[in-house]
Design an enzyme around this catalytic site. Structure first.
Site, PDB file in Angstrom:
ATOM      1  N   LYS A 149       0.877  -1.179   0.000  1.00 30.68           N
ATOM      2  CA  LYS A 149       0.000   0.000   0.000  1.00 30.68           C
ATOM      3  C   LYS A 149       0.907   1.219   0.000  1.00 30.68           C
ATOM      4  O   LYS A 149       1.572   1.514   0.987  1.00 30.68           O
ATOM      5  CB  LYS A 149      -0.880  -0.025   1.256  1.00 30.68           C
ATOM      6  N   CYS A 208      13.372  10.825   7.867  1.00 32.63           N
ATOM      7  CA  CYS A 208      13.209  10.353   9.248  1.00 32.63           C
ATOM      8  C   CYS A 208      14.515  10.471  10.019  1.00 32.63           C
ATOM      9  O   CYS A 208      14.515  10.620  11.217  1.00 32.63           O
ATOM     10  CB  CYS A 208      12.683   8.934   9.265  1.00 32.63           C
TER      11      CYS A 208
HETATM   12  P1  NAI Z   1       1.665   8.346   8.262  1.00 37.05           P
HETATM   13  O1  NAI Z   1       2.399   7.512   9.227  1.00 37.05           O
HETATM   14  O2  NAI Z   1       0.221   8.627   8.518  1.00 37.05           O
HETATM   15  O3  NAI Z   1       1.777   7.711   6.773  1.00 37.05           O
HETATM   16  C1  NAI Z   1       2.683   6.726   6.360  1.00 37.05           C
HETATM   17  C2  NAI Z   1       1.944   5.583   5.670  1.00 37.05           C
HETATM   18  O4  NAI Z   1       1.052   4.993   6.617  1.00 37.05           O
HETATM   19  C3  NAI Z   1       1.073   6.025   4.492  1.00 37.05           C
HETATM   20  O5  NAI Z   1       1.079   5.024   3.493  1.00 37.05           O
HETATM   21  C4  NAI Z   1      -0.310   6.115   5.128  1.00 37.05           C
HETATM   22  O6  NAI Z   1      -1.361   5.963   4.191  1.00 37.05           O
HETATM   23  C5  NAI Z   1      -0.266   4.945   6.086  1.00 37.05           C
HETATM   24  N1  NAI Z   1      -1.222   5.036   7.197  1.00 37.05           N
HETATM   25  C6  NAI Z   1      -1.715   6.142   7.806  1.00 37.05           C
HETATM   26  N2  NAI Z   1      -2.590   5.800   8.764  1.00 37.05           N
HETATM   27  C7  NAI Z   1      -2.651   4.458   8.788  1.00 37.05           C
HETATM   28  C8  NAI Z   1      -3.387   3.509   9.566  1.00 37.05           C
HETATM   29  N3  NAI Z   1      -4.235   3.892  10.524  1.00 37.05           N
HETATM   30  N4  NAI Z   1      -3.188   2.187   9.319  1.00 37.05           N
HETATM   31  C9  NAI Z   1      -2.329   1.783   8.374  1.00 37.05           C
HETATM   32  N5  NAI Z   1      -1.631   2.623   7.593  1.00 37.05           N
HETATM   33  C10 NAI Z   1      -1.786   3.951   7.793  1.00 37.05           C
HETATM   34  O7  NAI Z   1       2.445   9.724   8.125  1.00 37.05           O
HETATM   35  P2  NAI Z   1       1.870  11.132   7.618  1.00 37.05           P
HETATM   36  O8  NAI Z   1       0.541  11.400   8.254  1.00 37.05           O
HETATM   37  O9  NAI Z   1       1.942  11.150   6.159  1.00 37.05           O
HETATM   38  O10 NAI Z   1       2.945  12.133   8.246  1.00 37.05           O
HETATM   39  C11 NAI Z   1       2.891  12.467   9.638  1.00 37.05           C
HETATM   40  C12 NAI Z   1       4.260  12.560  10.217  1.00 37.05           C
HETATM   41  O11 NAI Z   1       4.862  11.275  10.205  1.00 37.05           O
HETATM   42  C13 NAI Z   1       5.247  13.423   9.433  1.00 37.05           C
HETATM   43  O12 NAI Z   1       5.106  14.782   9.747  1.00 37.05           O
HETATM   44  C14 NAI Z   1       6.547  12.863   9.909  1.00 37.05           C
HETATM   45  O13 NAI Z   1       6.855  13.408  11.177  1.00 37.05           O
HETATM   46  C15 NAI Z   1       6.252  11.381  10.064  1.00 37.05           C
HETATM   47  N6  NAI Z   1       6.675  10.595   8.877  1.00 37.05           N
HETATM   48  C16 NAI Z   1       7.793   9.840   8.976  1.00 37.05           C
HETATM   49  C17 NAI Z   1       8.242   9.145   7.879  1.00 37.05           C
HETATM   50  C18 NAI Z   1       9.474   8.325   7.948  1.00 37.05           C
HETATM   51  O14 NAI Z   1      10.187   8.229   6.955  1.00 37.05           O
HETATM   52  N7  NAI Z   1       9.761   7.659   9.054  1.00 37.05           N
HETATM   53  C19 NAI Z   1       7.575   9.217   6.584  1.00 37.05           C
HETATM   54  C20 NAI Z   1       6.348   9.974   6.600  1.00 37.05           C
HETATM   55  C21 NAI Z   1       5.954  10.652   7.723  1.00 37.05           C
END
Ligand code: NAI
Ligand code: MG
Length: 517
Positions: A209, A319
């Site tokens: 996904k 990250c």
């Molecule tokens: P997110 O964690 O919501 O999104 C990442 C992935 O998880 C996406 O594919 C999203 O569709 C999926 N996702 C979201 N909610 C989910 C759920 N309940 N169950 C299963 N999958 C789910 O991150 P978001 O909202 O895009 O960004 C929020 C913060 O997260 C950012 O500001 C940053 O601080 C952090 N982040 C960290 C990343 C990393 O590389 N470790 C990448 C993206 C965001």
């Protein structure tokens, strides 16, 4: 998260020469054709069962690029059924020679390399990162990761064990089964590759996904996977939202493992969903607030260049960004000046313009999160040296921002900002800085700049982080493991270490006839 800055000059030159015709489209976003906008299930592109579509936005303009099918639980169920059937004992995939599995992966990497200009152009359109980064960092990392794990396909094996009594004991490292991959938008295709490459190398099948903001490059690569001959159902790729499509994967009763990269908040949800459903194996690569420690005995130019990129590469959407910059007090003021100057020299604008090195944030939600944290920094008394506001009137650009005199308790020092915002503070000596650097719930990465080897060894050993960089930053290659301590998650992407997460160990004990010696 990341970044193979180690792409050699030679391979860069080769890539540039590969297809000059394709390069023409790369510099004009209007000419990037998009054909793959449906879900990829069982080797076919299909509409979502609900018929729903979701809009994909160009973050440099705020305009709609196109829409793509929006997967929901029903589509996840269909994709999992296809992946299960492809995984069943006796299937084409399960009976394929491991070396041929590797060859398929090499072919996929070759097809991606053939189309690298198009894919890089598409990644830039979808994510906003400078085309040069897509072409020379992201997509080469995808190709290198696939090739690295292709080489592992026929090297994953167990042991024979000297047992007591009349038995012959051996272990098999078997694929876990149907694996769900949930990936973010900051390095869309690279994070997809970090998950899918070890998944395939170990002989699993998968339902991936991809992030709702950036589905386009993975859907294009689905077409290439079919072209090179992956059997039906081995690779399934869904565009869709997190709580719906992602949630359906996390709670699915017929998925054996989920690999996730994203926020700590969602990582915790995924682990809970696993516990509530079938105890699927989970690995989580989550947020960070990484310390970057600069001593006054460093190579100054090296530390300045790396500390700048530690925060501003990929406009801070990493990250492992080194956002907590600690500079020894003896050179603090000079270093702050240099950080401000470098931030002010960044070139924001059209990511297809070769001069641009700073694109937009991914969307309005992220931009607002960043602006809110900047505001809190000002209110809590940090010294805003430059930036601090949105840039321009279209898209989601953020001015490169530097705070000095940051104190450890401030929100900008404890929370992941995920934007182009640097926090600088000073320190006195080793003992003080080790304690302060480790005083965080995160533990993804850290860096130390010093020419003193004893000091480098001592501090890199004391830091609680999955990666420690010495006199460099953001250097990531497919061979080296990457992942977190503490709330930055668990498990490792990349390297030999990742293979453990995509295999189960089966111990086989066979009674054997005894002979008197
Ligand atoms: P997110 O964690 O919501 O999104 C990442 C992935 O998880 C996406 O594919 C999203 O569709 C999926 N996702 C979201 N909610 C989910 C759920 N309940 N169950 C299963 N999958 C789910 O991150 P978001 O909202 O895009 O960004 C929020 C913060 O997260 C950012 O500001 C940053 O601080 C952090 N982040 C960290 C990343 C990393 O590389 N470790 C990448 C993206 C965001
Ligand atoms: Mg979210």
């Amino acid at each position: 998260m990341f970044i193979a800055m180690i792409a050699s000059k030679l391979s860069r030159t080769l890539l540039r020469c590969h297809s000059t015709a394709a390069a023409a489209i790369a510099y004009n976003s209007k000419n990037v054709p998009i054909e793959q906008t449906k879900l990829f299930i069982n080797n076919e592109f299909v509409e979502a069962a609900s018929g729903k579509r979701l809009e994909v936005i160009n973050p440099s303009t705020g305009d709609t690029i196109c829409d793509v099918a929006e997967a929901d639980k029903a589509d996840v169920d269909i994709a999992v059924a296809a992946a299960r059937s492809a995984f069943n004992y006796g299937s084409e995939w399960r009976t394929m020679n491991a070396s041929n599995r590797g060859r398929l992966m090499y072919k996929w990497a070759d097809a991606i390399e053939r189309d690298i200009h198009y894919i890089a152009a598409l990644e830039t359109l979808d994510n906003g990162k400078p085309f040069d980064d897509s072409l020379h960092v992201d997509i080469p990392l995808v190709i290198n990761t696939l090739r690295y794990y292709a080489g592992w396909a026929d090297k994953v094996h167990g042991k024979t064990i000297p047992s007591d009594g009349g038995t012959f004991v051996y272990t098999r490292h078997e694929p876990v089964g149907v694996v769900g991959g949930i990936t973010p938008w900051n390095f869309p295709l690279a994070m997809f590759a970090w998950k899918i490459a070890p998944i395939l190398a170990c002989g699993n099948t998968c339902v991936m996904k991809v992030a709702e903001q950036t589905p386009l490059t993975a859907l294009y690569c689905a077409k290439l996977a079919k072209e090179v001959g992956f059997p039906d159902g081995v690779i399934n790729i869904l565009s869709g939202y997190g709580p719906t499509a992602g949630g359906a994967i996390a709670s699915h009763m017929d998925i054996e493992k989920v690999g996730f990269t994203g926020s700590t908040e969602v990582g915790k949800i995924i682990q809970m969903e696993s516990a509530k459903s079938n105890l699927k194996r989970v690995t989580l690569e989550l947020g960070g607030k990484s310390p970057n420690i600069v001593f006054d005995d460093c190579d100054l130019d090296q530390a300045v260049a790396a500390s700048h990129m530690a925060v501003f590469f990929n406009v801070g959407q990493c990250c492992c960004a080194g956002t907590r910059l600690y500079v020894q007090e003896t050179m603090y003021e000079k270093f702050v000046e240099k950080m401000v100057e470098k931030a002010q020299n960044r070139i924001l604008g059209d990511p297809y313009d070769p001069k641009t090195n700073h694109g937009p944030q991914i969307d309005g939600e992220q931009l607002n999160k960043i602006l809110g944290l900047v505001d809190s920094g000002v209110k809590q008394g940090a010294s805003l040296q430059t930036g601090g506001a949105q840039f321009g009137d279209k898209g989601f650009f953020m001015q490169p921002t530097v705070f000095a005199d940051v104190q450890d308790h401030m929100d900008i020092s404890t929370q992941e900002i995920f934007g182009p915002v640097m926090q600088i503070s000073s320190f006195k000596d080793e003992e003080e800085i080790i304690e302060r650097a480790n005083n965080t719930n995160f533990g993804l990465a850290a860096a130390v700049f010093t020419k003193n080897l004893d000091r480098m060894y001592h501090i890199s050993t004391a830091l609680k982080a999955g990666t420690v960089w010495g006199n460099c930053y953001n250097v990531l290659v497919p061979q080296s493991p990457f992942g977190g301590f503490k709330e930055s998650g668990f498990g490792r992407d990349l390297g030999e270490y990742a293979l453990n997460h995509y295999t189960e160990v089966k111990c086989v004990t066979l009674a054997v006839p005894q002979k008197n010696s």
